[in-house]
Scaffold this motif. Structure first.
Motif, mmCIF file in Angstrom:
data_model
loop_
_atom_site.group_PDB
_atom_site.id
_atom_site.type_symbol
_atom_site.label_atom_id
_atom_site.label_comp_id
_atom_site.label_asym_id
_atom_site.label_seq_id
_atom_site.Cartn_x
_atom_site.Cartn_y
_atom_site.Cartn_z
ATOM 1 N N THR A 205 0.836 -1.210 0.000
ATOM 2 C CA THR A 205 0.000 0.000 0.000
ATOM 3 C C THR A 205 0.866 1.253 0.000
ATOM 4 N N LYS A 206 1.911 1.248 0.832
ATOM 5 C CA LYS A 206 2.836 2.389 0.883
ATOM 6 C C LYS A 206 3.557 2.530 -0.465
ATOM 7 N N TYR A 207 4.002 1.409 -1.006
ATOM 8 C CA TYR A 207 4.689 1.390 -2.304
ATOM 9 C C TYR A 207 3.802 2.015 -3.380
ATOM 10 N N PHE A 208 2.516 1.630 -3.375
ATOM 11 C CA PHE A 208 1.575 2.104 -4.389
ATOM 12 C C PHE A 208 1.317 3.599 -4.262
ATOM 13 N N TYR A 209 0.945 4.047 -3.077
ATOM 14 C CA TYR A 209 0.557 5.454 -2.915
ATOM 15 C C TYR A 209 1.746 6.404 -2.954
ATOM 16 N N ASP A 210 2.946 5.918 -2.610
ATOM 17 C CA ASP A 210 4.148 6.748 -2.730
ATOM 18 C C ASP A 210 4.455 7.065 -4.192
ATOM 19 N N ARG A 211 4.072 6.163 -5.084
ATOM 20 C CA ARG A 211 4.400 6.304 -6.505
ATOM 21 C C ARG A 211 3.226 6.769 -7.359
ATOM 22 N N LEU A 212 2.036 6.810 -6.768
ATOM 23 C CA LEU A 212 0.859 7.228 -7.525
ATOM 24 C C LEU A 212 0.875 8.743 -7.715
ATOM 25 N N PRO A 213 0.982 9.234 -8.959
ATOM 26 C CA PRO A 213 1.034 10.689 -9.176
ATOM 27 C C PRO A 213 -0.328 11.340 -8.940
#
Length: 517
Positions: A205-213
């Motif tokens: 989840t952290k990986y996804f939202y950290d990279r979601l522009p």
């Protein structure tokens, strides 16, 4: 597949249809001097070979060994040029590129006005068809030309081009970030499969939202929305949120149905979107919607307007037949699904140069599962062995793990328990090594390990105990994952009720259908 057959030129020649071969020979023969050219001779030799054999080529005496590499490279290039000229391979993307090439040639000849006229038409075509990367290239070339040839048609020409370049650049950057995120999540899924615990859920989840522009959905075009839905889809798959998978796969597919011209331009994405929609529906057991979606997809791929080239044809087979097998798993109609296997194996051989080995192994697991459900355990073991013995392929860890679990069950069912202890130990070691040992698996292996010490009259009671233990994991968000690959619960019920496992699953399916009516 032998190593020689993987020669790129040989594979390309063998992929050509009769009409493509005929056009190539016409293309080469457009000048009389080419009729006896060495690269055409090499083409004819390769066309007749059943497997790539360098010694057989050199024996023909058309070229020395030191020159063969250059001749092969030249032939490869000529075939690609011929294919590019083939009307069956023409599409909007190639047409836009061709216009850009023509405009570049005119620019270098100093014919600026003619070049700009072609670029303007190509740019409109590119933007209308969501080809924004090439549209940006076109605008950049327009800027270069305008800086050398000042047109009087528009007083604000410089401002217009600057604004267009900025807009396209921002859209391309956003699409690139979303496509990168989608690809990274897909890579994680291929390596590890679904998440296994809360710690992994938080990490993903952290990986996804950290990279979601950041984005404004109302300002996104077709391409940006497509990559956004893909990124959310893979995040949902990884985190076992199949309802969200269904939501974003539906958005993905609906996006194409709302822009039908994009199906023709991007058939691969259309096929993949439908496959993921079907996969989500399979996991959710939404049978009627699954069946409708599958039939609609199969129907569209037979339409005359659908661009069914070599690549799309192999992908259509991959996704449609994968889900045809899944439909039998939902229904519990394993015996009825057996005739599909010959067709699948035949087409896997047909498309062996176009379907990657990972997907072949997924088919083998599904075939093994079909045989297991139909009670043909020895055939099940044969296909599982193709997966287990494959040491060269980095497959999804979960596929490797559950292949071994199913292998244990199939050996037990087939009465091949003379080496079950050895299999249990090797499977247990493998699972620990892969860090993929779940409570479901622990309980199941513990049960199999103790089977030898149980009196025959007590076996049923032990099946009932194990069934009770595993039932508590059925709704667990992480442990229930084990049941996606192998319906251990239904297998235990088949042993307790003394019924075929296919009958148990089909009875559950019928009950579910009645509930939904």
């Amino acid at each position: 597949m032998t190593k020689e057959q993987k020669d790129n030129l040989f594979v390309l020649v063998k992929s050509l249809s009769k009409s493509e071969k005929r056009q190539f020979k016409l293309y080469v023969g457009r000048l009389g001097v080419n009729e006896d050219s060495k690269f055409l001779m090499l083409f004819n030799i390769l066309d007749k070979l059943s497997v790539y054999n360098e010694a057989a080529i050199l024996k023909k005496g058309i070229v020395k060994k030191q020159q063969l590499s250059n001749l092969k490279a030249h032939l490869y290039k000529q075939i690609l040029i011929s294919l590019r000229l083939n009307p069956s391979h023409q599409n909007i993307r190639i047409q836009i590129r061709e216009q850009l090439d023509f405009a570049t040639i005119l620019y270098h000849k100093g014919l600026y006005k003619q070049s700009l006229k072609i670029l303007d038409k190509a740019k409109t075509l590119a933007i209308n068809n969501e080809e924004k990367n090439v549209a940006y290239e076109i605008v950049e070339l327009e800027k270069i030309i305008e800086s050398q040839y000042i047109t009087r048609s528009l007083s604000n020409r410089a401002d217009e081009l600057t604004k267009q370049a900025k807009t396209l650049s921002l859209q391309n950057v956003l699409a690139s970030k979303l496509s990168n995120l989608s690809l990274q999540l897909y890579g994680l899924f291929l390596k590890t499969g679904y998440i296994k615990n809360d710690t992994e859920h938080k990490r993903i989840t952290k990986y996804f939202y950290d990279r979601l522009p950041k984005y404004d959905i109302n300002k996104l075009g077709f391409r940006e929305k497509l990559w956004l839905y893909k990124a959310y889809l893979w995040y949902s798959f990884l985190t076992l949120d199949f309802l969200a998978c269904y939501k974003y796969a539906s958005k993905w597919v609906d996006l194409f149905y709302e822009n039908k011209n994009m199906i023709v331009l991007n058939p691969v994405f259309f096929l993949r979107g439908n496959h993921y929609l079907l996969e989500a529906l399979f996991y959710l057991r939404h049978y009627e919607k699954f069946k409708q979606t599958l039939f609609k997809l199969e129907e569209i791929t037979t339409e005359k307007w659908f661009p069914l080239d070599d690549n799309n044809e192999s992908l259509a087979f991959l996704y449609i037949y994968n889900n045809k097998l899944n439909m039998h798993f939902i229904e519990g109609s394993f015996t009825q699904g057996l005739p599909l296997i010959d067709s699948v194996l035949e087409q896997l051989n047909k498309y062996k140069n176009r379907i990657d080995e990972h997907h072949v192994m997924v088919f083998y697991y599904k075939i093994a599962s079909m045989y297991f459900g139909a009670g043909e355990n020895k055939k099940c073991i044969q296909f599982l062995d193709k997966i287990i013995s494959n040491k060269s392929l980095q497959m999804r860890e979960d596929l490797l793990c559950f292949s071994r679990i199913l292998n244990l069950v199939a050996h037990y069912e087939a009465g091949m328990d003379y080496n079950l202890d050895v299999l249990i130990k090797s499977t247990y070691k493998f699972l620990i090594k892969m860090e993929d040992l779940y409570e479901v698996q622990k309980e199941f292996i513990k049960f199999l390990r103790g089977l030898g010490d149980i009196y025959p009259q007590d076996v049923k009671a032990e099946f009932i105990k194990l069934h009770k233990k595993l039932k508590q994991f059925e709704d667990d968000p992480y442990e229930s994952r084990a049941f996606l690959y192998l319906d251990i619960i239904s297998w235990l019920e088949s042993k307790i009720e003394n019924k075929p496992v296919g009958l148990v699953i089909s009875n559950k399916f019928e009950v579910q259908i009645l509930k939904n009516q």
